[in-house]
Design a protein around this motif. Structure first.
Motif, PDB file in Angstrom:
ATOM      1  N   ARG A 124       0.830  -1.197   0.000  1.00  0.00           N
ATOM      2  CA  ARG A 124       0.000   0.000   0.000  1.00  0.00           C
ATOM      3  C   ARG A 124       0.869   1.254   0.000  1.00  0.00           C
ATOM      4  O   ARG A 124       0.539   2.244  -0.662  1.00  0.00           O
ATOM      5  CB  ARG A 124      -0.964   0.011   1.185  1.00  0.00           C
ATOM      6  CG  ARG A 124      -2.003   1.132   1.049  1.00  0.00           C
ATOM      7  CD  ARG A 124      -3.082   1.053   2.075  1.00  0.00           C
ATOM      8  NE  ARG A 124      -2.583   1.408   3.397  1.00  0.00           N
ATOM      9  CZ  ARG A 124      -3.347   1.583   4.461  1.00  0.00           C
ATOM     10  NH1 ARG A 124      -4.667   1.414   4.367  1.00  0.00           N
ATOM     11  NH2 ARG A 124      -2.838   1.902   5.619  1.00  0.00           N
ATOM     12  N   ALA A 125       2.002   1.217   0.683  1.00  0.00           N
ATOM     13  CA  ALA A 125       2.928   2.349   0.657  1.00  0.00           C
ATOM     14  C   ALA A 125       3.376   2.640  -0.771  1.00  0.00           C
ATOM     15  O   ALA A 125       3.462   3.795  -1.191  1.00  0.00           O
ATOM     16  CB  ALA A 125       4.135   2.077   1.553  1.00  0.00           C
ATOM     17  N   THR A 126       3.637   1.584  -1.524  1.00  0.00           N
ATOM     18  CA  THR A 126       4.052   1.752  -2.914  1.00  0.00           C
ATOM     19  C   THR A 126       2.936   2.396  -3.736  1.00  0.00           C
ATOM     20  O   THR A 126       3.193   3.301  -4.550  1.00  0.00           O
ATOM     21  CB  THR A 126       4.448   0.389  -3.517  1.00  0.00           C
ATOM     22  OG1 THR A 126       5.496  -0.179  -2.719  1.00  0.00           O
ATOM     23  CG2 THR A 126       4.917   0.531  -4.951  1.00  0.00           C
ATOM     24  N   GLY A 141       1.461   9.907  -5.371  1.00  0.00           N
ATOM     25  CA  GLY A 141       1.961  11.180  -4.877  1.00  0.00           C
ATOM     26  C   GLY A 141       1.557  11.485  -3.445  1.00  0.00           C
ATOM     27  O   GLY A 141       1.688  12.613  -2.991  1.00  0.00           O
ATOM     28  N   LEU A 142       1.079  10.474  -2.736  1.00  0.00           N
ATOM     29  CA  LEU A 142       0.626  10.632  -1.352  1.00  0.00           C
ATOM     30  C   LEU A 142       1.734  10.187  -0.399  1.00  0.00           C
ATOM     31  O   LEU A 142       1.733   9.074   0.126  1.00  0.00           O
ATOM     32  CB  LEU A 142      -0.660   9.830  -1.126  1.00  0.00           C
ATOM     33  CG  LEU A 142      -1.839  10.240  -2.023  1.00  0.00           C
ATOM     34  CD1 LEU A 142      -2.979   9.241  -1.894  1.00  0.00           C
ATOM     35  CD2 LEU A 142      -2.290  11.643  -1.673  1.00  0.00           C
ATOM     36  N   ALA A 189       3.735   6.593   6.497  1.00  0.00           N
ATOM     37  CA  ALA A 189       3.102   5.921   7.633  1.00  0.00           C
ATOM     38  C   ALA A 189       3.080   4.406   7.419  1.00  0.00           C
ATOM     39  O   ALA A 189       3.358   3.634   8.342  1.00  0.00           O
ATOM     40  CB  ALA A 189       1.684   6.451   7.831  1.00  0.00           C
ATOM     41  N   ASP A 190       2.759   3.982   6.194  1.00  0.00           N
ATOM     42  CA  ASP A 190       2.727   2.547   5.914  1.00  0.00           C
ATOM     43  C   ASP A 190       4.124   1.933   5.919  1.00  0.00           C
ATOM     44  O   ASP A 190       4.311   0.799   6.369  1.00  0.00           O
ATOM     45  CB  ASP A 190       2.028   2.277   4.582  1.00  0.00           C
ATOM     46  CG  ASP A 190       0.513   2.357   4.695  1.00  0.00           C
ATOM     47  OD1 ASP A 190      -0.011   2.632   5.799  1.00  0.00           O
ATOM     48  OD2 ASP A 190      -0.160   2.135   3.671  1.00  0.00           O
ATOM     49  N   ILE A 191       5.110   2.676   5.439  1.00  0.00           N
ATOM     50  CA  ILE A 191       6.490   2.189   5.487  1.00  0.00           C
ATOM     51  C   ILE A 191       6.902   1.988   6.941  1.00  0.00           C
ATOM     52  O   ILE A 191       7.531   0.982   7.287  1.00  0.00           O
ATOM     53  CB  ILE A 191       7.446   3.150   4.754  1.00  0.00           C
ATOM     54  CG1 ILE A 191       7.231   3.054   3.241  1.00  0.00           C
ATOM     55  CG2 ILE A 191       8.900   2.859   5.121  1.00  0.00           C
ATOM     56  CD1 ILE A 191       7.935   4.138   2.442  1.00  0.00           C
ATOM     57  N   ARG A 192       6.553   2.934   7.785  1.00  0.00           N
ATOM     58  CA  ARG A 192       6.881   2.826   9.209  1.00  0.00           C
ATOM     59  C   ARG A 192       6.299   1.540   9.788  1.00  0.00           C
ATOM     60  O   ARG A 192       6.978   0.811  10.517  1.00  0.00           O
ATOM     61  CB  ARG A 192       6.349   4.051   9.952  1.00  0.00           C
ATOM     62  CG  ARG A 192       6.764   4.095  11.414  1.00  0.00           C
ATOM     63  CD  ARG A 192       6.281   5.362  12.142  1.00  0.00           C
ATOM     64  NE  ARG A 192       6.608   6.576  11.415  1.00  0.00           N
ATOM     65  CZ  ARG A 192       5.686   7.417  10.906  1.00  0.00           C
ATOM     66  NH1 ARG A 192       4.409   7.180  11.045  1.00  0.00           N
ATOM     67  NH2 ARG A 192       6.077   8.508  10.268  1.00  0.00           N
ATOM     68  N   THR A 193       5.052   1.245   9.448  1.00  0.00           N
ATOM     69  CA  THR A 193       4.421   0.023   9.963  1.00  0.00           C
ATOM     70  C   THR A 193       5.089  -1.220   9.390  1.00  0.00           C
ATOM     71  O   THR A 193       5.359  -2.177  10.119  1.00  0.00           O
ATOM     72  CB  THR A 193       2.912   0.023   9.647  1.00  0.00           C
ATOM     73  OG1 THR A 193       2.326   1.187  10.230  1.00  0.00           O
ATOM     74  CG2 THR A 193       2.238  -1.221  10.202  1.00  0.00           C
TER      75      THR A 193
END
Length: 151
Positions: free
Chosen positions: A71-73, A79-80, A86-90
């Motif tokens: 989802r991060a990708t 462009g978000l 936030a998703d990368i952090r998780t």
């Protein structure tokens, strides 16, 4: 498999592919299907649909790191950057050796104009995948940028 990535004689692309294959197994056929559908939507550059599939995946399998990374990708390609970060952090909390999530973080940091932070993250990726040419090239490019050398 990560130990094999440290060996220069190994086909690192093949080993990384095996790692991605393992990371893509959620343990649930339904969740695996959501991941597949989201990836198919990304191949079509249908970022909104991909985000929808991956959101369903992260809602139903919150401990599945690859759902968050995927989802991060999709967010990144939309462009978000805030939601992508936030998703990368998780994803990294769930799987600290996720070199894909780290690579995404480095790209975002570069895009946001933070080359010092980006090169630091690229070095972390290089520790995990020392023989990936794109990582070496990114580090060299940023090093030149930071030292004022032209490409």
């Amino acid at each position: 498999m990560f130990d094999r990535l440290q060996q220069p004689s190994v086909n690192s692309e093949a080993v990384e592919s095996q790692i991605w294959e393992e990371w893509s197994k959620s343990g649930s056929p339904s969740m695996d299907l959501l991941l597949q559908r989201g990836r198919a939507a990304m191949e079509e550059q249908d970022w909104a649909s991909a985000i929808g599939f991956f959101t369903a995946l992260t809602d139903h399998a919150p401990d599945f790191a690859e759902g968050w990374n995927a989802r991060a990708t999709a967010y990144y390609n939309s462009g978000l950057y805030g939601p992508a970060l936030a998703d990368i952090r998780t994803a990294l909390r769930l799987n600290p050796r996720h070199f894909g999530a780290l690579s995404g973080l480095a790209l975002i940091l570069e895009d946001l104009g933070h080359p010092e932070d980006a090169i630091e993250v690229w070095h972390k990726v290089q520790e995990l995948t020392p023989y990936r040419p794109a990582v070496k090239e990114a580090i060299e490019r940023l090093d030149k940028e930071l030292t004022g050398e032209t490409l």
